[in-house]
Design a protein around this motif. Structure first.
Motif: not given
Length: 288
Positions: A133-150
């Motif tokens: 869950q932690w691995s999936y959650g951190t990837k989900l958060a990073a993907k969302a932030v990355g999309e916003a920055i991109a």
């Protein structure tokens, strides 16, 4: 993990769902509960921090600030955290406030009496699930932030910072957990809307905080952050002019930055928030 993902600015390969995730969970974007899956009660005060990350897509971060953002989030997106990530820019140009990702990372089961009363096989399944869950959650958060920055660009003519923050504050106010509320705003904090503009001839101008506060009051912009701690990263950033050679036009005087800080300090004070640090542009300390 978050830093590496953000460096790729949303160039994230497909993220595998947790094995226990149902189709409904996958569609909603929520992270499935390991405790529910293993028919165990959640520990008391399972959410210790409500984290809200609000990203202004009119603010373009350089590599150093992107990496700094990743380091801050890496320390925040941990077990016991419920996170929500938003992006915004200009309502009039279709870049309205929108949620990009959310989830809860559950804490480990540390209560000795409960662990002793639980079958070994179920404990192993829970511990393995929480790790996944932690691995999936951190990837989900990073993907969302990355999309916003991109999706960030300096080509948008407007920036609805005030209205967007007021809208986010409603979600913050309505969270009933009683946990610590932390808000990270990634923005140049330069309003440019029908309410007011902090620009003059494409440059950041020195504002009068009292005059600007009166405009906000007149526009009836109201926010309530319910006692949240607020951190700002990116304040005062103005992109270099196209073609270069005019860097002097983008110089921000200490007086102009201090006036910007004073305005937002007043806004957050009135909105029941504690402005802990106003990064101009970088945060100088880790978020606590």
């Amino acid at each position: 993990m978050l830093i590496q993902v953000l460096r790729r600015a949303a160039g994230v390969a497909g993220v595998c769902l947790l094995a226990l995730a149902s189709a409904a969970h996958a569609q909603s974007g929520e992270i499935p509960s390991c405790y529910a899956a293993n028919q165990l009660p959640l520990p008391a005060q399972s959410v210790k921090r409500e984290l809200f990350v609000v990203i202004d897509q009119t603010t373009v971060l350089d590599a150093a600030l992107t990496n700094a953002l990743g380091r801050q989030l890496q320390a925040l997106v941990v077990p016991g955290t419920r996170f929500r990530i938003f992006s915004f820019s200009a309502f009039s140009q279709g870049r309205y406030l929108q949620p990009l990702g959310s989830g809860t990372l559950e804490p480990p089961l540390t209560d000795t009496s409960v662990r002793n009363a639980t079958a070994v096989g179920k404990l192993k399944a829970l511990d393995a699930c929480l790790k996944s869950q932690w691995s999936y959650g951190t990837k989900l958060a990073a993907k969302a932030v990355g999309e916003a920055i991109a999706g960030s660009t300096d080509s948008l003519a407007k920036s609805d910072v005030l209205s967007s923050l007021a809208a986010v504050s409603k979600a913050i106010r309505d969270e009933p957990t009683g946990a610590t509320k932390t808000v990270l705003v990634v923005s140049d904090m330069l309003e440019n809307s029908s309410i007011t503009s902090f620009y003059a001839k494409d440059r950041m101008r020195q504002i009068n905080p009292a005059d600007e506060a009166h405009k906000v009051e007149k526009a009836n912009v109201q926010a309530d952050f319910a006692g949240a701690d607020v951190y700002v990263m990116g304040a005062g950033i103005v992109p270099e002019p196209a073609g270069g050679g005019k860097g002097a036009l983008n110089y921000r005087t200490p007086q102009a930055l201090e006036a910007l800080h004073t305005f937002w300090q007043g806004f957050f004070d009135k909105s029941h928030a504690r402005l802990v640090e106003f990064g101009m542009p970088a945060l100088l300390s880790p978020i606590k």
